[in-house]
Scaffold this active site. Structure first.
Site, PDB file in Angstrom:
ATOM      1  N   GLU A 256       0.868  -1.166  -0.130  1.00 18.44           N
ATOM      2  CA  GLU A 256       0.000  -0.040   0.036  1.00 18.44           C
ATOM      3  C   GLU A 256       0.941   1.125   0.201  1.00 18.44           C
ATOM      4  OE1 GLU A 256      -3.104  -0.281   0.071  1.00 18.44           O
ATOM      5  OE2 GLU A 256      -3.563  -2.359   0.462  1.00 18.44           O
ATOM      6  N   CYS A 295      -3.046   8.406   3.804  1.00 16.37           N
ATOM      7  CA  CYS A 295      -2.891   7.898   2.352  1.00 16.37           C
ATOM      8  C   CYS A 295      -4.006   8.302   1.464  1.00 16.37           C
ATOM      9  CB  CYS A 295      -2.510   6.575   2.345  1.00 16.37           C
ATOM     10  SG  CYS A 295      -3.647   5.649   3.443  1.00 16.37           S
TER      11      CYS A 295
HETATM   12  P1  NAP Z   1       8.407   4.906   4.325  1.00 17.11           P
HETATM   13  O1  NAP Z   1       9.495   5.784   4.740  1.00 17.11           O
HETATM   14  O2  NAP Z   1       8.479   4.239   3.013  1.00 17.11           O
HETATM   15  O3  NAP Z   1       8.499   3.931   5.786  1.00 17.11           O
HETATM   16  C1  NAP Z   1       7.425   2.692   5.750  1.00 17.11           C
HETATM   17  C2  NAP Z   1       7.806   1.765   6.509  1.00 17.11           C
HETATM   18  O4  NAP Z   1       9.129   1.127   5.986  1.00 17.11           O
HETATM   19  C3  NAP Z   1       8.481   2.370   7.936  1.00 17.11           C
HETATM   20  O5  NAP Z   1       8.208   1.317   8.906  1.00 17.11           O
HETATM   21  C4  NAP Z   1       9.952   2.124   7.716  1.00 17.11           C
HETATM   22  O6  NAP Z   1      10.843   2.061   8.863  1.00 17.11           O
HETATM   23  C5  NAP Z   1      10.170   0.926   6.979  1.00 17.11           C
HETATM   24  N1  NAP Z   1      11.278   0.953   5.913  1.00 17.11           N
HETATM   25  C6  NAP Z   1      12.097   2.056   5.278  1.00 17.11           C
HETATM   26  N2  NAP Z   1      13.074   1.447   4.760  1.00 17.11           N
HETATM   27  C7  NAP Z   1      12.902   0.129   4.789  1.00 17.11           C
HETATM   28  C8  NAP Z   1      13.629  -0.965   4.097  1.00 17.11           C
HETATM   29  N3  NAP Z   1      14.641  -0.676   3.515  1.00 17.11           N
HETATM   30  N4  NAP Z   1      13.358  -2.204   4.397  1.00 17.11           N
HETATM   31  C9  NAP Z   1      12.478  -2.607   5.161  1.00 17.11           C
HETATM   32  N5  NAP Z   1      11.430  -1.690   5.789  1.00 17.11           N
HETATM   33  C10 NAP Z   1      11.829  -0.268   5.669  1.00 17.11           C
HETATM   34  O7  NAP Z   1       6.911   5.508   4.527  1.00 17.11           O
HETATM   35  P2  NAP Z   1       6.561   6.657   5.746  1.00 17.11           P
HETATM   36  O8  NAP Z   1       7.195   8.016   5.539  1.00 17.11           O
HETATM   37  O9  NAP Z   1       6.383   6.144   6.858  1.00 17.11           O
HETATM   38  O10 NAP Z   1       5.042   6.838   5.280  1.00 17.11           O
HETATM   39  C11 NAP Z   1       4.462   7.791   4.345  1.00 17.11           C
HETATM   40  C12 NAP Z   1       4.082   7.094   3.188  1.00 17.11           C
HETATM   41  O11 NAP Z   1       3.309   6.031   3.473  1.00 17.11           O
HETATM   42  C13 NAP Z   1       3.449   8.159   2.223  1.00 17.11           C
HETATM   43  O12 NAP Z   1       3.899   8.062   1.012  1.00 17.11           O
HETATM   44  C14 NAP Z   1       1.994   7.536   2.104  1.00 17.11           C
HETATM   45  O13 NAP Z   1       1.197   7.744   0.919  1.00 17.11           O
HETATM   46  C15 NAP Z   1       2.085   6.007   2.419  1.00 17.11           C
HETATM   47  N6  NAP Z   1       0.944   5.538   3.071  1.00 17.11           N
HETATM   48  C16 NAP Z   1       0.255   4.579   2.548  1.00 17.11           C
HETATM   49  C17 NAP Z   1      -0.821   4.096   3.006  1.00 17.11           C
HETATM   50  C18 NAP Z   1      -1.808   2.815   2.170  1.00 17.11           C
HETATM   51  O14 NAP Z   1      -2.629   2.274   2.964  1.00 17.11           O
HETATM   52  N7  NAP Z   1      -1.616   3.273   1.096  1.00 17.11           N
HETATM   53  C19 NAP Z   1      -1.265   4.385   4.222  1.00 17.11           C
HETATM   54  C20 NAP Z   1      -0.587   5.083   5.238  1.00 17.11           C
HETATM   55  C21 NAP Z   1       0.720   5.637   4.336  1.00 17.11           C
HETATM   56  P3  NAP Z   1      11.508   3.471   9.566  1.00 17.11           P
HETATM   57  O15 NAP Z   1      10.229   4.101  10.197  1.00 17.11           O
HETATM   58  O16 NAP Z   1      12.226   2.729  10.650  1.00 17.11           O
HETATM   59  O17 NAP Z   1      12.111   3.963   8.596  1.00 17.11           O
END
Ligand code: NAP
Length: 520
Positions: A256, A295
């Site tokens: 997602e 999101c």
């Molecule tokens: P993110 O930076 O992609 O992080 C998401 C998760 O992935 C965090 O738990 C992060 O851990 C982890 N992560 C980062 N790098 C990783 C790697 N190399 N391997 C495994 N895990 C890794 O996103 P975010 O900034 O938290 O969230 C914002 C984004 O999420 C927005 O773009 C939004 O649109 C999207 N979102 C989508 C939905 C949906 O349902 N479609 C819902 C909510 C948000 P750390 O925090 O420790 O870095």
């Protein structure tokens, strides 16, 4: 300062080193530290698969549903504590915390009730028997079997509570143990909920584990029959897809990711019409709830060209009434962005959108209430406008994860639908109209590029559940840029946690399979 221990292999374990610091986004106060360094992930994951998986499967569907009901009841008693943590770590006003916390508890309770309708059995039937030989001598029966691996749940920062349980409830109901990795910035609430769930002693050992802090090594510890359910940015999803466990070993992924969602005003809805008022109300709610950190939030608002100016004025007038600042002040309606890093990212995204658009409501002119702009990551809402939307591609591509939306005029309905599709796959589009034909055609035109089409006609103006609210009864996910995933949607959510298998045999033998009769 709290230490967010990890729960792995049935034990609470502190990670090594200083780890990451979680902060109050309004005051800057350090709240907790999280580290996953030095954990034996392979052993912990093995414990979850062997002990958690076996014990969950032994309960059957109804037993697991009863387990979820007890879990929901236990968590409910800690609701006030969860609100306090959300206030401090996410900087959200009470109404915004409710979207996360009460949304989580509702979703957990929903799956407990839904699961209670499933009868026992090791498998679920998928459709009817299909004859493979003459005279009904041999047949094929598809079945769904709970996955015997584990589900690694990686979540985004904006829904620490709901993001956990909307994934965990279908997984646990399916009989699949979970390892949660919350986003670090807001991990405290998810961690506390896991702590309360473990303390309530309603889950079998190994069913629920949590790793807080960095993600290093998590994917390496997966086995080919494990599952990965991810919510976060499209960039991180791309990195995960390239990992050898996914790219080579075939670990199943549900993703997602980003989404540039739209709201479309029907051509029939002039200013003063109920549908016009519904769109204005919903646009303001979506820009401001959780400071736009949803999101599913409306990022693009499409209206007939003739109503561009009137819509801009109506939305701006309502945004002007929004008080922004410290969520501890009762007059404040919109709190903070979750971190300094997010604040900076949103400012950079806003600057990009502004480069070729008009400012219809200037959030920069709004003073913060009870918050120091040099410290607090609070930001007032913005409404931008692109009078020539075809010459403004960034509005269609850039997801600014904050209180920002862009108003776009359309020539005719084909132009509006075309612009909605330029999001390259989105989670949700909403349409506001009193014209049944337009609403039905919007669904037909946009169903393939959107996970959800939300129709708001005047008789549903009060009853509709909200453009951005994700209800467990409806599917959540979207194609293309939105990640291509599917979650929720009632029992459909269980599909990800089951494997489909065709069992072939004599029809009488196939009727003796240990199955549950419900398949939808
Ligand atoms: P993110 O930076 O992609 O992080 C998401 C998760 O992935 C965090 O738990 C992060 O851990 C982890 N992560 C980062 N790098 C990783 C790697 N190399 N391997 C495994 N895990 C890794 O996103 P975010 O900034 O938290 O969230 C914002 C984004 O999420 C927005 O773009 C939004 O649109 C999207 N979102 C989508 C939905 C949906 O349902 N479609 C819902 C909510 C948000 P750390 O925090 O420790 O870095």
């Amino acid at each position: 300062m709290h230490t967010l221990s990890n729960y792995l292999g049935g034990r609470w374990l502190d990670g090594q080193g200083a780890g990451a610091t979680l902060r109050d986004p309004v005051t800057g106060e350090a709240l907790a530290r999280a580290s996953s360094a030095g954990l034996d992930l392979a052993a912990g994951f093995d414990h979850a698969r062997r002990h958690g998986g076996a014990a969950l499967r032994a309960l059957g569907y109804a037993g697991r549903a009863a387990m979820l009901a007890r879990l929901a009841e236990a968590l409910q008693t800690h609701r006030d504590k969860y609100y306090d943590i959300a206030l401090r770590n996410s900087g959200t006003v009470r109404n915004d915390s409710a979207v996360d916390i009460d949304g989580a508890l509702y979703t957990l309770g929903y799956y407990a009730r839904l699961g209670a309708t499933l009868e026992g059995g090791a498998l679920r039937l998928d459709g009817e028997q299909a004859a493979l030989a003459k005279n009904d001598a041999y047949a094929s029966q598809h079945v769904l079997a709970p996955v015997r691996g584990l589900a690694l749940l990686i979540n985004a920062f904006n829904f620490p509570a709901w993001g956990l349980w909307e994934k965990a409830a279908p997984a646990l109901l399916s009989g699949v143990p979970i390892v949660l990795k919350p986003a670090t910035a807001t991990a405290w609430l998810a961690h506390e909920m896991v702590r309360d769930a473990i303390a309530a002693d309603v889950l079998p050992p190994g069913a629920l584990s949590v790793v807080c802090g960095g993600a290093d090594g998590l994917l390496d510890a997966l086995h080919p029959l494990d599952l990965l359910s991810f919510t976060g940015s499209a960039d991180t999803a791309a990195r995960l897809r390239a990992h050898p466990r996914l790219a080579h070993d075939g670990v199943r992924l549900n993703a997602e990711t980003d989404s540039v969602n739209s709201a479309i005003l029907g051509p029939d809805a002039a200013p003063g019409a109920p549908a016009f008022d519904s769109l204005v109300r919903e646009a303001v709610r979506e820009i401001t709830v959780k400071s736009g950190q949803k999101c599913t939030a409306i990022r693009r608002i499409m209206v007939p060209s003739a109503h561009y100016q009137a819509t801009a004025e109506a939305i701006a007038a309502r945004l002007e009434e929004v008080t922004v600042g410290n969520p501890r002040n009762e007059s404040v309606r919109m709190g903070a962005l979750v971190s300094r890093a997010q604040f900076d990212a949103v400012q950079a995204g806003l600057a990009g959108l502004r480069a070729d658009s008009d400012v219809l409501f200037d959030g920069g002119s709004v003073a913060l209430v009870d918050a120091d702009p040099a410290v607090a990551t609070c930001m007032a809402p913005w409404l931008l406008g692109a009078p020539d939307p075809d010459a403004h591609p960034s509005a269609h591509h850039t997801e600014v994860f904050g209180p920002v939306a862009t108003l776009l005029p359309y020539r005719d309905v084909d132009h509006a639908w075309d612009m909605a599709r330029r999001g390259q796959g989105s989670l949700v589009v909403s349409a506001y109209s009193d014209d049944t034909g337009f609403l039905a055609r919007t669904a037909a035109e946009l169903a393939d590029s959107h996970g959800r089409v939300h129709l708001v006609s005047p008789e549903a103006a009060r009853a509709h559940t909200g453009h951005g609210n994700v209800m467990p009864q409806s599917m959540h996910g979207g194609p293309g840029r939105a990640g291509g995933g599917e979650e929720l949607g009632g029992l459909r959510a269980l599909g990800f946690y089951h494997r489909r298998c065709a069992v072939q045999g004599a029809p009488g033998r196939l009727r003796a399979l240990d199955v549950s009769p419900r398949t939808d």
